[in-house]
Enzyme design. Structure first.
Site, mmCIF file in Angstrom:
data_model
loop_
_atom_site.group_PDB
_atom_site.id
_atom_site.type_symbol
_atom_site.label_atom_id
_atom_site.label_comp_id
_atom_site.label_asym_id
_atom_site.label_seq_id
_atom_site.Cartn_x
_atom_site.Cartn_y
_atom_site.Cartn_z
ATOM 1 N N CYS A 12 49.902 41.351 43.003
ATOM 2 C CA CYS A 12 49.550 41.030 41.545
ATOM 3 C C CYS A 12 50.919 41.567 40.851
ATOM 4 O O CYS A 12 51.599 40.641 41.157
ATOM 5 C CB CYS A 12 48.603 41.686 41.375
ATOM 6 S SG CYS A 12 48.092 40.454 39.291
ATOM 7 N N GLU A 29 42.573 44.315 48.982
ATOM 8 C CA GLU A 29 42.648 45.858 48.880
ATOM 9 C C GLU A 29 41.248 45.534 47.636
ATOM 10 O O GLU A 29 39.953 46.518 48.368
ATOM 11 C CB GLU A 29 43.039 47.048 48.169
ATOM 12 C CG GLU A 29 43.093 46.177 46.868
ATOM 13 C CD GLU A 29 44.088 45.239 45.681
ATOM 14 O OE1 GLU A 29 44.240 44.929 46.998
ATOM 15 O OE2 GLU A 29 44.945 45.943 44.716
ATOM 16 N N HIS A 57 43.808 39.624 45.146
ATOM 17 C CA HIS A 57 44.138 41.393 45.608
ATOM 18 C C HIS A 57 42.949 41.719 47.171
ATOM 19 O O HIS A 57 42.229 41.370 47.124
ATOM 20 C CB HIS A 57 43.093 41.858 44.155
ATOM 21 C CG HIS A 57 44.053 42.633 43.145
ATOM 22 N ND1 HIS A 57 44.739 43.777 43.092
ATOM 23 C CD2 HIS A 57 44.097 41.437 42.230
ATOM 24 C CE1 HIS A 57 44.745 43.337 41.859
ATOM 25 N NE2 HIS A 57 44.871 42.165 41.397
#
Lengths: 223, 756
Positions: free
Chosen positions: A86, A196, A194
């Site tokens: 990002c 994660e 994202h």
């Protein structure tokens, strides 16, 4: 045990999540303040999401001047794996470590929702354990996530298989549905979604695991 | 311009009798600076002078309550060594003037309230109230407020996981922007905003102090002040009193403060919000029973030429006040330098003064230089705690009986129920798509559902399998018809929302948005609301652990409908699997859980329902509040859903509270989430379709017999079997699921994009 540096700029805010992303896979994570200049102790570097230096001027434009970025460039040149998520992707393009740029979303609003990504190349430190054409549900969370570059750059990215992830349903107007790319040596990767945030079915999707696991393994499947 | 002969105290918002009180406290005439300090601290916003005598009636105690009302945030023990801090506030008036900054600084302020307690802010929720969207100004307000919350919340890095979105003409001139924040901390890190230890230093952390937000809590920005102490020209005083936020400064401030607390470098800490430095210094000193000297010349300023009253009352954002021992100053300075957070010693804790009658009084002294001239000297507690309390006149509105008799429940159905249902469907995704709802990797159920559900985890917290859930609720339509019962039903509704994600309610915070307290009808509404809230909380075993009162939400003499908003915090003991959502599965049995009929005069009340409001009917009766009917149903649902969260085998595939819009809307929302319809078998009347009262859930099960056996005495009504692409309810409703999905998902954007 592998040790990853998670760079914190003033205004970063996904640093804890990025750290969890690698510790969940059995690696160590250590925060690196943006004024640090020595990254030699790390096996990989993550530039997490957020708003480095307030995104003033434009995302990543000031962060590229933070002292740590020289060290990141050096680390990358030595072949070390570098992942920009990002805002981290935005910083890497501003720093010239990845091609192109990120501009405001097509609809001119912040977008936070799941997207479906299609793996376009497995020849990168982020996608080495995935398969071409694999669909991954991974959320986006950005205002300036529309990937753009000139025609020559785009053609060369495609020709070199540097486009690693594309959106199935382009949410933000990215050129060629690009969600993530790598550099020519495939050790520097950036993506707007994202991974994660997609590492647990409890939280909605575990599809990011294959990406983070590739990165932690840093198994570079070069040519 | 006001008359130049207006006395200073009135220009500052103080009445003649309050001036008399101040003279009594000081045993002399106050000077201009002292008057300015009282003007902000004795404002309605800071002192709660109209509401405090009523708020005392709320139940606030329970075994798990660690900190109740009166501190920066309420705190409960959530188990596993983790405490949860929660707070709700309003930022109504600033948002009406400048929607982006008003909403943004509302978020910033509430975060500081929470991390002041030592808690890391983990979630924000935003209940929002606007006028109808057929007006361009409302659309400007909605877009400004939402982008302000998004811009600040996303940047500062705290997920926004829900809220409410209400459109009603009564908010056209008075939009309401409430904001709730919850955070978590290791129990041992809990700190309070108390100054102690004579000789300790008061350190201002964060932003410089500017002229933004002066008089934000009172009426300071008006004529009469210029000249007296050379303070400000009229032009300066007329600057907007809306503050400007900087989320990046706030993010660094959060990290710096939490590290200061982790390392035990502070004795006490307090955020700077309304009334700025005077509020933070006088409150910390008053709580500690000590005095404090503040050196105005030591406060870093954003612009030159600021007068002491401006410095003391500025509401510049992103500032904190820490009380530290002198030995720790160099460590504090170094830590703040690392986070690029400004830290300045601006004062020190001093011993209280012993009066002739033996009382010891902590004095707040404003000085020019550490040992310089004393510009103001007043008892700290007189500012913080001793504003006059008012028992303002109350009167039940004379037209209330007529309004309640005009009951749409008795109407013959008119028009097309299909069209009415479609008009009631609205998906707030346009709003929450702009919010980061996932940061910290805790969000199990995000915005747009009955309640938000998160893992109870975060940086620095002990490991836990628990989850916490939050729901914000209000129903001004009910409260306008009967504020006492209306708020009780609202709280029951909120408890039911938590049940849908498997959480047991543990605590309540409230934000009481009302009109002008000088209108006796408004004070009656407020007093009735407090009584209704007390009754509901007592019946449901819930402590009220914090709150906020926002009065003067009026325009042109018209008050808003009473709008008490509650935020409920619940806990799930074991959260290892997501709870069932709204998405039922093909072939499942759809069940209405709970009593079908409402307690009270009307079997299916339509008074105060969204359907009636749509039809322009604002009168009528609402349901009674009967906890004996609601509690067993909620307990059953909590048990069923919590079992799924604990990853035990379950036949339950979907659950949804029957809320706004009634049974018809609940069924539509469930159908829309899987594109599977249902044919409803029992006969449902028009009133039952749209009637609103809490204690009913729609659930889906793959094994109705097993489900029925577990339900015991809880009443179940088998509604039908999931399948096909249509929602059919008797002769009243027959809609394709596509129609429902299209209309629901497009409603908000269509309204926002309408020309006009």
């Amino acid at each position: 045990m592998k040790r990853f540096g998670v760079v914190i700029f003033p205004g970063s805010n996904c640093e804890y999540d990025a750290a969890l992303g690698v510790t969940q896979l059995g690696a160590e994570a250590e925060f690196v303040w943006h004024s640090d200049t020595d990254l030699s102790r790390f096996d990989g570097i993550i530039l997490p999401g957020g708003f480095a230096h307030g995104d003033y001027l434009r995302p990543g434009a000031l962060a590229r001047f933070s002292p740590v970025m020289k060290a990141v460039a050096h680390f990358a040149l030595e072949g070390g794996p570098v992942l920009g998520i990002c805002n981290g992707f935005q910083v890497l393009t501003e720093a010239g470590l990845l091609a192109g740029a990120l501009q405001k979303n097509r609809g001119l609003t912040f977008l936070s929702h799941d997207t479906t990504l299609i793996v376009a190349s497995t020849r990168s430190v982020l996608t080495s354990e995935a398969t071409i054409g694999q669909e991954l549900v991974v959320p986006i969370n950005h205002f300036s996530g529309a990937y753009t570059c000139d025609d020559a750059t785009y053609e060369s990215l495609v020709a070199n298989e540097q486009v690693i992830l594309r959106y199935r349903d382009n949410p933000n107007g990215s050129r060629g549905d690009v969600a993530g790319i790598c550099n020519e040596t495939r050790n520097v990767v950036g993506l707007m979604p994202h991974p994660e945030r997609a590492m647990s079915t409890l939280l909605g999707s575990a599809d990011g695991l294959v990406l983070m696991s590739s990165f932690v393994s840093a198994g570079i499947a070069v040519g | 311009m006001n008359s130049p002969v207006e006395p200073l105290h009135r220009a500052l918002g103080l009445t003649d009798s309050e001036l008399g009180d101040i003279r009594g406290v000081l045993a002399r005439d106050p000077n201009a600076l002292e008057l300015a300090l009282y003007g902000v601290m004795w404002s309605e916003h800071c002192s709660y002078k109209s509401s405090r005598i009523h708020l005392k009636r709320l139940p606030t105690k329970a075994e798990h309550v660690l900190v109740g009302p009166g501190e920066n945030a309420g705190v409960i023990d959530a188990g596993d060594g983790i405490a949860v801090a929660i707070r709700i506030e309003s930022h109504n008036h600033p948002s009406a003037i400048e929607p982006y900054q008003g909403a943004a600084t509302g978020v910033g302020g509430i975060l500081r309230d929470v991390f002041t307690m030592g808690a890391r802010p983990l979630v924000v929720m935003d209940p929002l109230f606007f006028g109808e969207l057929d007006d361009a100004r409302q659309r400007w307000l909605v877009e400004g407020v939402v982008s302000g919350i998004s811009g600040y919340g996303n940047s500062v890095g705290v997920p926004t996981v829900g809220g409410e979105l209400t459109f009603d003409t009564c908010y056209a001139s008075n939009p309401l922007v409430n904001v709730l924040c919850a955070g978590a901390l290791p129990v041992e890190r809990l700190v309070l905003g108390v100054a102690s230890g004579v000789g300790n230093l008061a350190v201002l952390l964060g932003s410089t102090t500017g002229r933004d937000g002066i008089g934000g809590v009172s009426v300071l920005a008006s004529a009469g002040f210029a000249g007296d102490d050379g303070a400000a020209s009229l032009d300066d005083a007329k600057r907007p009193s809306v503050q400007v936020g900087d989320p990046y400064e706030e993010k660094r401030l959060i990290e710096a403060c939490l590290e200061l607390l982790d390392r035990g470098l502070v004795v006490g800490i307090q955020d700077l919000g309304g009334a700025g430095i005077v509020c933070a210094t006088s409150e910390t000193a008053a709580r500690g029973g000590v005095g404090m000297d503040v050196d105005v010349s030591a406060i870093p300023l954003r612009e030159p030429g600021m007068a002491p009253y401006e410095i003391m009352t500025s509401e510049s954002q992103e500032r904190m006040l820490a009380i530290i021992t002198p030995e720790n100053w160099s460590a504090v300075e170094a830590l703040c330098a690392k986070w690029e957070v400004r830290a300045s010693v601006i004062g020190r804790v001093v011993a209280p003064v012993v009066l002739e009658d033996g009382r010891s009084v902590g004095m707040l002294r404003v000085r020019d230089g550490f040992d310089g001239e004393v510009l103001a000297e007043v008892p700290a507690s007189s500012l913080a705690d001793e504003a006059p309390l008012y028992d303002r006149p109350r009167r039940r509105p004379e037209d209330l009986d007529d309004i309640r008799d005009d009951d749409p429940s008795l109407d013959e159905p008119v028009g097309s129920p299909n069209d009415d249902l479609l008009d009631l469907l609205i998906d707030p995704a346009w709003v929450y798509r702009q919010y980061d709802s996932q940061l910290f990797l805790n969000t199990v159920v995000g915005p747009g559902r009955d309640a938000a559900l998160l893992r109870l985890a975060g940086p620095g917290l002990p490991a836990s399998q628990r989850g916490f859930a939050i729901s914000t609720d209000s129903n001004p339509r009910w409260c306008a018809l009967d504020p006492r019962v209306g708020i009780a039903l609202t709280i029951a509704e909120s408890v039911a929302n938590l049940a849908c994600v498997g959480a047991s309610a543990k605590a309540v915070v409230n934000c009481l948005n009302f009109g002008n307290p000088e209108h006796p009808e408004v004070m009656w509404q407020l007093s009735e609301t407090v009584d209704g809230m007390s009754e509901a909380c007592d019946a449901l075993g819930l402590p009220v652990i914090g709150g906020n009162v926002s009065l003067y939400n009026e325009s042109g003499g018209n008050d808003i409908d009473p709008t008490p908003v509650v935020g409920l915090l619940g806990i799930v003991d074991q959260l290892v699997a997501p709870p069932p959502g709204w998405a039922w599965r093909d072939g499942d049995t759809v069940v209405l859980v709970g009593e079908r009929e409402a307690p009270g005069e009307r079997t299916f009340p339509l008074g105060g329902s969204r359907w009636a409001t749509l039809r322009g009917r604002r009168g009528g009766r609402i349901s009674d509040f009967d906890p004996s009917r609601i509690v067993p149903v909620i307990d059953f649902v909590v048990g069923e859903v919590a079992s799924v969260c604990a990853a035990r085998a379950s036949d339950v595939s979907a659950v949804h509270d029957v809320g706004g819009g009634g049974l018809a809307v609940a069924l539509s929302e469930m159908a829309a989430s899987t594109a599977l319809g249902v044919l409803i078998e029992p006969s449902i009347t028009h009133a039952e379709l749209f009637s609103e009262f809490p204690g009913r859930f729609v659930m889906a099960t793959s094994d109705f017999e097993a489900f029925e056996a577990r339900a015991g005495s809880v009443r179940l009504t088998r509604l039908g079997t999931v399948g096909g692409g249509r929602l059919v309810i008797g002769a009243l409703i027959d809609l394709s699921v596509e129609q429902i999905v299209t209309r629901r998902s497009g409603a908000l954007e269509a309204a926002l994009n309408a020309l006009g």
